[in-house]
Write an enzyme that holds these catalytic residues in place. Structure first.
Site, PDB file in Angstrom:
ATOM      1  N   THR A   1     -40.101 -15.879 -14.831  1.00 43.04           N
ATOM      2  CA  THR A   1     -39.338 -16.809 -14.014  1.00 43.04           C
ATOM      3  C   THR A   1     -37.855 -16.509 -14.171  1.00 43.04           C
ATOM      4  O   THR A   1     -37.374 -16.273 -15.273  1.00 43.04           O
ATOM      5  CB  THR A   1     -39.642 -18.265 -14.403  1.00 43.04           C
ATOM      6  OG1 THR A   1     -39.325 -18.475 -15.785  1.00 43.04           O
ATOM      7  CG2 THR A   1     -41.120 -18.593 -14.182  1.00 43.04           C
TER       8      THR A   1
ATOM      9  N   ASP B   1     -42.313 -25.949 -17.426  1.00 42.08           N
ATOM     10  CA  ASP B   1     -43.643 -26.485 -17.707  1.00 42.08           C
ATOM     11  C   ASP B   1     -44.379 -26.813 -16.411  1.00 42.08           C
ATOM     12  O   ASP B   1     -45.597 -26.641 -16.318  1.00 42.08           O
ATOM     13  CB  ASP B   1     -43.534 -27.737 -18.573  1.00 42.08           C
ATOM     14  CG  ASP B   1     -42.916 -27.450 -19.938  1.00 42.08           C
ATOM     15  OD1 ASP B   1     -43.121 -26.338 -20.445  1.00 42.08           O
ATOM     16  OD2 ASP B   1     -42.238 -28.336 -20.483  1.00 42.08           O
TER      17      ASP B   1
END
EC number: 2.7.1.15
Length: 359
Positions: free
Chosen positions: A267, A301
């Site tokens: 990411t 998350d």
């Protein structure tokens, strides 16, 4: 469901914390006292956040949940914060708390989070592990047995870095070792989604990482994990120059070739996500623009949980992981969109969107 499909079940093994979140115009310097904007007390912990994200990603409507999600973790016994915050937050997100141990010897973990408003909602976090490093969270045999006894059978375990390093390494070695032995059919295998966040100062051994199904990292973690599997120190954070020079398309294959990791996701914040599979599929998904970034807590998350849920649905069909190549880009886009929506709200668990709110 067709007869060839079993109900997907994800077991998230990880931390449960109470988050004390202070919003401030800027962070104070050494010896300086500032007047902050607000203090909120909320449910959190990377394990709890990721379980919540898995659960909320599985709600195709407000009343329909197609993936079972269970939390395996520990809290302090008789902790009012667990009864009034953590447990309700998990259960309202469709997460089973049956296997959360209430420890008589340790307090519930906590995180003190400073959100700096002048820096676009960037956060600084101090964690007190508490029960996350006690009792069952030090007992790999108990955790494995708990996963085995769950119904429906868990086809995936999700791991992070806020439980003891020894526990994480032994769980990786157990599940990845069984996979390497080839003793399971595609439908019986328990796949590991590993998000090394934070990366342990001692690193993750190559032996433990080998044969991991999915490895999800941000830019800093990718640099640290690359160092780790090369046998180098990871005690220092990645330097700005290393991040500026980071080339995901060169780094990801290193994990495929060296550690036999099937899926690597890196990411890249506002720049999006790079994905790569050992079977040859790769690409980049651009970042999603939002009107205003309020708080980046739990964005990573959220991504982990949404991607894990998409993969769990696919694996429940009995297909081998390699065939997920045709669906991986869609899964990454959905997870990226969920993470983008997460940063538009304050807090951890409560900022994670339900799937039906993304339409």
């Amino acid at each position: 469901m067709s007869s060839s499909t079993t109900q997907p079940h994800i077991a998230v093994i990880g931390s449960l914390n109470i988050d004390f979140v202070t919003s401030t115009p800027r962070c104070p310097g050494a010896g300086e006292t500032l007047t902050a904007t607000s203090l909120t007390i909320t449910a959190g912990g990377k394990g709890g956040n990721q379980a919540t994200a898995c659960g909320r990603a599985s709600f195709t409507s407000p009343t329909a949940q197609d993936v079972a999600v269970s939390m395996i973790g520990a809290v302090g016994a008789n902790d009012p914060h667990y009864a009034t915050l953590l447990k309700p937050a998990l259960e309202k997100s469709g997460v089973s708390t049956t296997n959360v141990e209430e420890s008589a010897t340790a307090q519930t973990g906590s995180a003190t989070i400073i959100v700096e408003e002048a820096a676009g909602g960037e956060n600084r976090i101090l964690v007190v592990p508490g029960a996350n490093h006690a009792g069952m969270m030090n007992d790999v045999s108990a955790i494995v047995q708990t996963v085995q006894q769950q119904e429906p059978k868990a086809g995936m375990v999700v791991l992070q870095g806020e439980i003891p390093r020894k526990t994480t390494l032994e769980l990786l070695e157990h599940y990845n070792g069984v996979a390497a032995a080839g003793a399971q059919s595609a439908q019986d295998r328990v796949h590991v989604v590993f998000n090394p966040a934070p990366v342990y100062p001692e690193g993750i051994s190559l032996n433990a990482l080998k044969n991991t199904s999915v490895l999800i990292m941000n830019e800093t973690e990718a640099v640290q994990m690359s160092r780790s599997i090369a046998g180098l120190s990871v005690s220092d954070l990645a330097q700005p120059s290393e991040l500026d020079d980071l080339k995901p398309e060169q780094l990801a294959p290193h994990f495929h070739d060296t550690a036999n990791v099937q899926v690597v996701l890196i990411t890249l914040g506002a720049k999006g996500v790079y994905y790569s599979t050992r079977s040859g599929r790769s690409g980049a998904v651009p970042g999603v623009r939002v009107a205003k970034v309020v708080d980046t807590t739990a964005a990573g998350d959220t991504f982990v949980g949404y991607f894990s849920t998409a993969l769990a649905r696919f694996l429940a069909k009995g297909e081998p992981l390699e065939k997920f190549d045709d669906e991986i880009e869609i899964a990454v886009k959905q997870a990226n969109a969920a993470a983008a929506k997460c940063v538009t709200s304050a807090g951890a668990m409560q900022s994670i969107p339900f799937a039906y709110d993304l339409e």
